[in-house]
Design a protein around this motif. Structure first.
Motif, mmCIF file in Angstrom:
data_model
loop_
_atom_site.group_PDB
_atom_site.id
_atom_site.type_symbol
_atom_site.label_atom_id
_atom_site.label_comp_id
_atom_site.label_asym_id
_atom_site.label_seq_id
_atom_site.Cartn_x
_atom_site.Cartn_y
_atom_site.Cartn_z
ATOM 1 N N GLY A 21 0.779 -1.224 0.000
ATOM 2 C CA GLY A 21 0.000 0.000 0.000
ATOM 3 C C GLY A 21 0.813 1.277 0.000
ATOM 4 O O GLY A 21 0.248 2.374 0.023
ATOM 5 N N TYR A 22 2.131 1.162 -0.080
ATOM 6 C CA TYR A 22 3.003 2.336 0.014
ATOM 7 C C TYR A 22 2.630 3.405 -1.012
ATOM 8 O O TYR A 22 2.526 4.597 -0.688
ATOM 9 C CB TYR A 22 4.455 1.909 -0.159
ATOM 10 C CG TYR A 22 5.439 3.045 -0.315
ATOM 11 C CD1 TYR A 22 5.964 3.688 0.797
ATOM 12 C CD2 TYR A 22 5.837 3.480 -1.578
ATOM 13 C CE1 TYR A 22 6.866 4.740 0.649
ATOM 14 C CE2 TYR A 22 6.728 4.525 -1.731
ATOM 15 C CZ TYR A 22 7.242 5.150 -0.619
ATOM 16 O OH TYR A 22 8.131 6.188 -0.764
ATOM 17 N N SER A 23 2.410 3.006 -2.244
ATOM 18 C CA SER A 23 2.145 3.979 -3.311
ATOM 19 C C SER A 23 0.771 4.636 -3.176
ATOM 20 O O SER A 23 0.480 5.598 -3.886
ATOM 21 C CB SER A 23 2.261 3.307 -4.681
ATOM 22 O OG SER A 23 1.303 2.257 -4.807
ATOM 23 N N ASP A 24 -0.060 4.140 -2.245
ATOM 24 C CA ASP A 24 -1.388 4.707 -2.044
ATOM 25 C C ASP A 24 -1.429 5.771 -0.953
ATOM 26 O O ASP A 24 -2.515 6.256 -0.601
ATOM 27 C CB ASP A 24 -2.384 3.594 -1.687
ATOM 28 C CG ASP A 24 -2.560 2.586 -2.809
ATOM 29 O OD1 ASP A 24 -2.497 2.998 -3.984
ATOM 30 O OD2 ASP A 24 -2.754 1.391 -2.503
ATOM 31 N N ILE A 25 -0.262 6.124 -0.400
ATOM 32 C CA ILE A 25 -0.237 7.157 0.648
ATOM 33 C C ILE A 25 -0.810 8.457 0.090
ATOM 34 O O ILE A 25 -0.382 8.958 -0.950
ATOM 35 C CB ILE A 25 1.190 7.363 1.169
ATOM 36 C CG1 ILE A 25 1.608 6.172 2.050
ATOM 37 C CG2 ILE A 25 1.304 8.666 1.971
ATOM 38 C CD1 ILE A 25 3.043 6.218 2.525
ATOM 39 N N CYS A 26 -1.814 8.993 0.789
ATOM 40 C CA CYS A 26 -2.483 10.204 0.321
ATOM 41 C C CYS A 26 -2.437 11.331 1.342
ATOM 42 O O CYS A 26 -2.887 12.445 1.055
ATOM 43 C CB CYS A 26 -3.935 9.908 -0.050
ATOM 44 S SG CYS A 26 -4.935 9.281 1.325
ATOM 45 N N GLY A 27 -1.897 11.067 2.530
ATOM 46 C CA GLY A 27 -1.805 12.086 3.564
ATOM 47 C C GLY A 27 -0.575 11.887 4.423
ATOM 48 O O GLY A 27 -0.204 10.745 4.740
ATOM 49 N N ILE A 28 0.077 12.980 4.797
ATOM 50 C CA ILE A 28 1.298 12.961 5.614
ATOM 51 C C ILE A 28 1.166 14.016 6.704
ATOM 52 O O ILE A 28 0.611 15.097 6.467
ATOM 53 C CB ILE A 28 2.553 13.278 4.761
ATOM 54 C CG1 ILE A 28 2.717 12.264 3.628
ATOM 55 C CG2 ILE A 28 3.815 13.308 5.626
ATOM 56 C CD1 ILE A 28 3.843 12.614 2.657
ATOM 57 N N ALA A 29 1.675 13.723 7.895
ATOM 58 C CA ALA A 29 1.770 14.735 8.948
ATOM 59 C C ALA A 29 3.042 14.499 9.739
ATOM 60 O O ALA A 29 3.510 13.364 9.880
ATOM 61 C CB ALA A 29 0.550 14.700 9.865
ATOM 62 N N VAL A 30 3.592 15.588 10.263
ATOM 63 C CA VAL A 30 4.834 15.547 11.031
ATOM 64 C C VAL A 30 4.559 15.925 12.480
ATOM 65 O O VAL A 30 3.896 16.932 12.757
ATOM 66 C CB VAL A 30 5.881 16.516 10.451
ATOM 67 C CG1 VAL A 30 7.177 16.456 11.268
ATOM 68 C CG2 VAL A 30 6.169 16.203 8.986
#
Length: 478
Positions: free
Chosen positions: A64-73
């Protein structure tokens, strides 16, 4: 899929979760802290970018790595990253545990309405006094400073190309009106700063921008990956542990020690040396007591004895013992709550020719727990009450230490089941909220509890007397 990034003091952790919030894969990369002078603590922000690239390389190929649609730090708070007009770093980041600006902090703390607006004492580790120190000792760098970013906001810049920070992290600068959730002109002027030097503000669960196209291509993502505002590390840990409502809280037995509880309004009480910050979601705040050295005290003892913390405590077993004959004051790096002293230092009392390394280890564990009790009592003075309390952090893996802590706090402690529940998970949850707009109450839930550790009723009085003696000794030192 969502990605939570935990930018820690000694390393970066990246965690992938699926659409339901279940952890799928994680990766870590380490970096160093530089201490060029006593009391200084610095880091090269370029090391964070390198660590992020290393972590992303480890995650590539995960399901599912290529399906990442959101990131937060989520990031360690209070650090000062100084940028010129071209976004080039002017000097190493001055970290949260750097104490060089104690004089500047005292000066700002005494300024009119600073405590009222910021909701906090100006501690030496906060961001504003660091910039006063730079102005006085590195005037050319100060003159060339176009932007000041916190560590998490610097990663946000790398990810989005935008200068943007969230409310929870920005609350620890002494430039934010924490009640109004906006930069304060009066606080900025007191610190000789300007609003144009500040990043834009967003809530932690809101979109801060879109992943830069070159990173999306390099990492193998789509073209529309949302980057959320993110959070300071403790606010993110609260999101990961579901600490959202009054009465909920956690105790962190980590490098530093934290007792944190959620609040539904802005109720500062700076005189207690309790931190009052914005939460990572709108219209919520949290308060915490912070001790600067918790498990770090045991790491220090391990270094000077040549033994690992596990070896030092192996002989204690799991059955709680009465207070030991040696007392330890855990102020190796000064203290925040309740003493607000960068110069306060630790020590042992009650040593004899018969004292063993195990006695010292036991004293260190007791001293750290007494320090956390100080934090709890300071929170109670603000009107906060903790009905439900998790215990997290590396020290929570010691059954003896958790039993000791429950007894000294006189508070049942819940141990979460093994799994993810810290800052990286909290960041991934904020990324999900920014993408989906889901109700935070449905996403920011508490982890399943493995067990509840109750105070030992037979030893409660003994440790209560031990805490009273600890308080008397602390009063002598301060």
């Amino acid at each position: 899929m969502y990605l939570g990034i935990d930018l820690g003091t000694s390393g970066l952790r990246a965690l992938m979760t699926d659409a339901a919030g279940k952890p799928v894969a994680s990766a870590e990369a380490q970096y160093d802290v530089q201490t060029p002078h006593p009391g200084w603590s610095e880091q090269d922000p370029g090391d964070w970018i390198t660590a992020l690239d290393q972590a992303m390389a480890q995650l590539q190929g995960s399901p599912g790595y290529s399906d990442i649609c959101g990131i937060a730090v989520a990031g360690h708070m209070h650090g000062a990253v100084l940028l010129d007009g071209s976004d080039q770093v002017l000097r190493p980041c001055i970290l949260w545990n750097d104490t060089r600006s104690a004089a500047e902090a005292a000066e700002l703390d005494a300024a009119e309405k600073v405590r009222d607006l910021s909701g906090n004492i100006v501690f030496p580790g906060f961001t504003a006094p660091k910039l006063l120190w730079v102005q006085r000792h590195e005037p050319e760098i100060f003159a060339n400073t176009a932007k000041v970013l916190l560590p998490a906001a610097y990663l946000n810049l790398h990810l989005t190309g935008r200068h943007v920070a969230d409310m929870s992290d920005s609350a620890g600068t002494s430039w934010l009106d924490v009640g109004a959730r906006d930069w304060s002109e009066q606080l900025l002027q007191a610190g000789h700063m300007r609003r144009d030097q500040m990043p834009d503000l967003v809530e932690g669960s809101a979109a801060a921008g879109t992943l830069r196209p070159e990173l999306a291509v390099r990492w193998g993502f789509g073209t529309d990956v949302t980057v959320a505002g993110g959070a300071g590390d403790n606010a993110a840990a609260a999101c990961g542990t579901g600490v959202m409502a009054p009465g909920q809280g956690f105790v962190s037995l980590g490098t530093s020690g934290v007792v944190l509880t959620a609040r539904d309004g802005f109720r500062p009480d700076p005189e207690t040396a309790v931190h009052t910050f914005c939460h990572a979601i709108p219209d919520r705040w949290y308060q915490m007591g912070v001790m600067l050295s918790a498990t770090d005290c045991m790491n220090w003892l391990g270094r000077i004895t040549g033994q690992s913390p596990a070896d030092l405590t192996a002989g204690l077993g799991e059955e709680l013992q009465p207070p030991g004959p040696v007392t330890f004051m855990p102020y190796l790096s000064g203290e925040r709550t309740p003493h607000n002293s960068a110069s306060l230092r630790g020590g042992f009392q009650g040593l004899s020719i018969a004292t063993t390394a195990e006695d010292l280890a036991r004293a260190v564990m007791e001293g750290v727990c007494y320090g956390l009790r100080d934090c709890l009592e300071a929170l109670r003075k603000t009107g906060a009450e903790i009905d439900s309390c998790l215990v997290i952090g590396g020290g929570s893996k010691s059954a003896y230490w958790v039993k000791l802590l429950a007894t000294i706090l006189d508070l049942p402690l819940q141990l979460p089941k093994d799994g993810e529940f810290g800052a990286a998970l909290g960041a991934a949850r904020l990324a999900r909220l920014a993408v989906t707009g889901d109700d935070p109450a449905d996403v920011l839930t508490a982890p399943e509890s493995a067990m509840t550790v109750a105070p030992d009723p037979l030893l409660r009085d003994g440790y209560e007397a031990g805490y009273a003696a600890f308080r008397r000794r602390a009063a002598e030192l301060t």
